[in-house]
Design a protein around this motif. Structure first.
Motif, mmCIF file in Angstrom:
data_model
loop_
_atom_site.group_PDB
_atom_site.id
_atom_site.type_symbol
_atom_site.label_atom_id
_atom_site.label_comp_id
_atom_site.label_asym_id
_atom_site.label_seq_id
_atom_site.Cartn_x
_atom_site.Cartn_y
_atom_site.Cartn_z
ATOM 1 N N ARG A 137 0.821 -1.212 0.000
ATOM 2 C CA ARG A 137 0.000 0.000 0.000
ATOM 3 C C ARG A 137 0.854 1.261 0.000
ATOM 4 N NH1 ARG A 137 -1.888 3.852 4.294
ATOM 5 N NH2 ARG A 137 -2.188 2.117 5.745
ATOM 6 N N LEU A 175 -8.606 -1.968 0.846
ATOM 7 C CA LEU A 175 -9.336 -0.845 0.257
ATOM 8 C C LEU A 175 -8.444 0.391 0.133
ATOM 9 C CD1 LEU A 175 -12.878 -1.128 1.889
ATOM 10 C CD2 LEU A 175 -12.220 -1.624 -0.466
ATOM 11 N N LYS A 176 -7.570 0.613 1.094
ATOM 12 C CA LYS A 176 -6.622 1.722 0.986
ATOM 13 C C LYS A 176 -5.643 1.488 -0.162
ATOM 14 C CE LYS A 176 -6.649 2.905 5.921
ATOM 15 N NZ LYS A 176 -5.838 2.889 7.179
ATOM 16 N N ALA A 179 -7.116 2.085 -3.682
ATOM 17 C CA ALA A 179 -7.431 3.492 -3.932
ATOM 18 C C ALA A 179 -6.190 4.343 -4.157
ATOM 19 C CB ALA A 179 -8.234 4.057 -2.758
ATOM 20 N N HIS A 221 -11.843 6.511 -9.016
ATOM 21 C CA HIS A 221 -10.969 6.368 -7.853
ATOM 22 C C HIS A 221 -11.698 5.765 -6.655
ATOM 23 C CE1 HIS A 221 -7.759 8.617 -9.820
ATOM 24 N NE2 HIS A 221 -8.674 9.470 -10.214
ATOM 25 N N PRO A 223 -12.797 3.277 -4.114
ATOM 26 C CA PRO A 223 -12.151 2.004 -3.762
ATOM 27 C C PRO A 223 -13.035 0.778 -3.958
ATOM 28 C CG PRO A 223 -12.540 3.359 -1.809
ATOM 29 C CD PRO A 223 -12.795 4.222 -2.988
ATOM 30 N N ARG A 226 -13.080 -0.038 -7.599
ATOM 31 C CA ARG A 226 -11.787 -0.622 -7.972
ATOM 32 C C ARG A 226 -11.682 -2.074 -7.480
ATOM 33 N NH1 ARG A 226 -6.686 3.460 -7.967
ATOM 34 N NH2 ARG A 226 -7.516 4.960 -9.472
#
Length: 380
Positions: A137, A175-176, A179, A221, A223, A226
């Motif tokens: 990440r 999720l971070k 994104a 963008h 999340p 995505r």
């Protein structure tokens, strides 16, 4: 500190102190500030200043770690405290006089836009196995070059530790990651290493995430969208992610809808025109239809006519309103249908005729559609 040095938005300011938590609370209250012992066993007190929370944490070093939790002892050595952190760029600090303190090489790594573990990567990961996902990440967020090889190899070797983490922690970190600005290339690395499969139990499609990330619209963008691009095509995929990542009910419902829409769009025979797009928007909402179309961009199906493309853009942007079915149960009863199951059947027939007619809203046409939907009267 890290974000400020690279010109990124600073979301929070954390404070390190040699004062033990009880002393932090005492001083905060003496200054008439609210002090909340949010992580007292790890030395953290949240001090609220003019409505803004600041985490104030006592310097510490690890006594025992088990890959998920750590027992710490409070200390007074800033360098020792920095050495227990995960990455060099996360161990920078700033004193009140404006001096930047760097005892791990974080400034050089930040300037080079690379993410490296402090010391031995395997040791850092074994202290907390979530650092495997954090490594990817932070690379996706801050790095511009190739991923650090030593960190990558350690992450692969220690992949079994991911199974020890809670589903909530995995969900939040994933999720971070998806994104982040460099998510597409980094997630491909994560997938190729077999680590994404270990976390999600599903075969990913990094190419779909790459295509979505390349779009200019801000919704690309999102999340959850995505995540759907990467891992969701059919309902079973959404079911799997709900279990593996403990998704919220709202997140799960959204993935279900995206899966259903993708299946519906892929099953269309001819190009979708304006009428077809409006019908889909009535059933699912404009933005979900636009999202599903984005997930399938580049596929043979669905194909959109020029009118369908224009309608989708207008509906998603809100410049054209999604039609709302204008009839209700009272209208059917007023037309002579007794209350009961028959009312629902008439409404369903009327709605089908309304959709086939491209969602008209004028009163005369609506009245005619209702009449057509009423049950045939016995002439005898």
């Amino acid at each position: 500190m890290r974000n400020a040095l690279v010109g990124a938005e600073v979301h929070e300011v954390d404070v390190a102190t040699t004062a033990v938590p009880a002393e932090t609370v005492r001083r905060a209250r003496r200054a008439k500030l609210k002090a909340v012992p949010t992580g007292i066993e790890h030395g953290t007190v949240t001090v609220v200043v003019a409505g803004t929370p600041f985490e104030v944490t006592t310097l510490r070093h690890d006594v025992v770690t088990d890959g998920r939790h750590a027992k710490v002892r409070f200390g007074r050595d800033f360098a020792e405290d920095a050495a227990r952190r995960d990455f060099t760029i996360n161990a920078l600090s700033l004193s009140r006089d404006g001096t930047v303190h760097d005892t791990t090489g974080g400034l050089a790594d930040l300037a080079a836009r690379r993410v490296r573990f402090i010391g031995d990567p395997t040791t850092r990961i074994r202290e907390d196995y979530l650092r495997t996902l954090r490594f990817f990440r932070f690379h996706a967020q801050y790095a511009t070059g190739p991923i650090d090889v030593a960190g990558l190899h350690a992450a692969i070797r220690e992949r079994a530790g991911l199974a020890r983490l809670s589903r909530e922690r995995l969900r939040a970190e994933l999720l971070k990651l998806v994104a982040a600005p460099g998510a597409a290339a980094t997630v491909a690395e994560l997938s190729h290493a077999g680590l994404l499969l270990a976390v999600t139990g599903a075969v990913a499609e990094p190419g779909r995430l790459t295509a979505l990330a390349g779009r200019s619209d801000t919704h690309a963008h999102d999340p959850m969208l995505r995540l759907a691009a990467l891992l969701v095509r059919v309902r079973e995929d959404a079911d799997n992610l709900r279990e593996r990542l403990r998704l919220t009910n709202a997140e799960y419902a959204r993935l279900l809808d995206l899966a259903a829409l993708q299946s519906r769009l892929r099953s269309t025979d001819g190009p979708l025109d304006r009428r077809a797009i409006r019908r889909l928007a009535v059933d699912h909402g404009a933005q979900p239809v636009a999202d599903a179309a984005a997930l399938l961009a580049g596929c043979a199906r669905p194909a959109l006519t020029a009118g369908g493309t224009a309608a989708l853009a207008a509906l998603a942007a809100g410049t054209e309103a999604v039609p709302s079915f204008p009839l209700g149960g009272a209208d059917v009863i007023n037309a002579g249908v007794p209350p009961g199951a028959g009312v629902g059947r008439v409404l369903a027939r009327a709605r089908g005729l309304w959709l086939d007619a491209d969602c008209p809203l004028d009163a005369e046409t609506i009245a005619d559609l209702l009449t057509q939907s009423l049950p045939a009267r016995d002439s005898h």
